[in-house]
Design a protein around this motif. Structure first.
Motif, PDB file in Angstrom:
ATOM      1  N   CYS A  95       0.087   3.131   3.658  1.00 37.66           N
ATOM      2  CA  CYS A  95       0.487   2.588   4.963  1.00 37.66           C
ATOM      3  C   CYS A  95       1.482   1.428   4.838  1.00 37.66           C
TER       4      CYS A  95
ATOM      5  N   CYS B  43      -6.221  -2.210   0.060  1.00 35.02           N
ATOM      6  CA  CYS B  43      -5.255  -2.376   1.155  1.00 35.02           C
ATOM      7  C   CYS B  43      -5.885  -3.208   2.262  1.00 35.02           C
TER       8      CYS B  43
ATOM      9  N   CYS C 135      -5.686  -0.222   5.572  1.00 30.75           N
ATOM     10  CA  CYS C 135      -6.401   1.068   5.545  1.00 30.75           C
ATOM     11  C   CYS C 135      -7.534   1.094   4.528  1.00 30.75           C
TER      12      CYS C 135
ATOM     13  N   CYS D 170       0.835  -1.204   0.000  1.00 29.65           N
ATOM     14  CA  CYS D 170       0.000   0.000   0.000  1.00 29.65           C
ATOM     15  C   CYS D 170       0.872   1.257   0.000  1.00 29.65           C
TER      16      CYS D 170
HETATM   17 ZN   LIG Z   1      -2.978   0.967   3.336  1.00 35.96          ZN
END
Ligand SMILES: [Zn+2]
Length: 183
Positions: A34, A66, A69, A31
């Protein structure tokens, strides 16, 4: 470059392979927000402009979610330019001149004249101002005639096989394929 190139199944197979490789790299990177793992979350497309026999190769836009998140991550694509309904190859085949209603895209693919005009305008007014083109045009000698884009650029890709040439051109366009292309 002739519109007949659309009938060449190798083009569509090659483009799918490139998209699969781009997706693999995207997934490996994780991702962008994050860093967590990405899950496969492709979404269905109903592509316009490709022959019926290869529609299956365009049935999905490769994409991820993701695992942490929940943000979506969609890799660049040589098959689809942003949210265009038509496949990228068709956009690259728009002829630069003459009455739009008499162009092969109108007559053979039933693209509306208004759409052809919009695509031409994009190539001649917008594409030429993109960072991609402003940087890369210097690599072409002699200078590419911007009034006859995209054909004038495609013919500079030196693969002897037209199928490879169009694939090389679409790969070249990748950095410009997200966010600011004509609908
Ligand atoms: Zn993420």
């Amino acid at each position: 470059m002739s519109i007949e190139i659309l009938r060449d199944a190798r083009v569509h197979t090659l483009l799918l392979k490139i998209d699969q490789e781009l997706a693999r790299q995207h997934r490996e990177a994780g991702c962008g927000y994050c860093g967590a793992k990405l899950h496969c979350s492709n979404f269905p497309r109903k592509p316009r402009g490709c022959p019926e026999s290869v529609r299956e190769l365009y049935a999905k836009r490769l994409s991820f979610d993701c695992s942490s998140c929940d943000r979506r991550a969609t890799p660049s694509s040589v098959r689809f330019m942003d949210r265009r309904l038509y496949v990228a190859t068709v956009l690259a085949l728009v002829c630069p001149r003459g009455p739009a209603s008499r162009s092969w895209l109108c007559q053979k693919l039933l693209v509306s004249a208004a759409t052809v005009k919009r695509w031409r305008r994009w190539w001649h007014e917008t594409f030429v101002t993109t960072p991609l083109w402003l940087i890369k045009r210097a690599d072409f000698t002699p200078v590419v005639d911007e009034a006859t884009l995209p054909g004038s650029a495609i013919e500079r890709f030196n693969a002897s096989d037209p199928a490879d040439r169009i694939v090389q051109f679409l790969r070249f366009l990748l950095p410009a394929s997200a966010g600011f292309l004509p609908m």
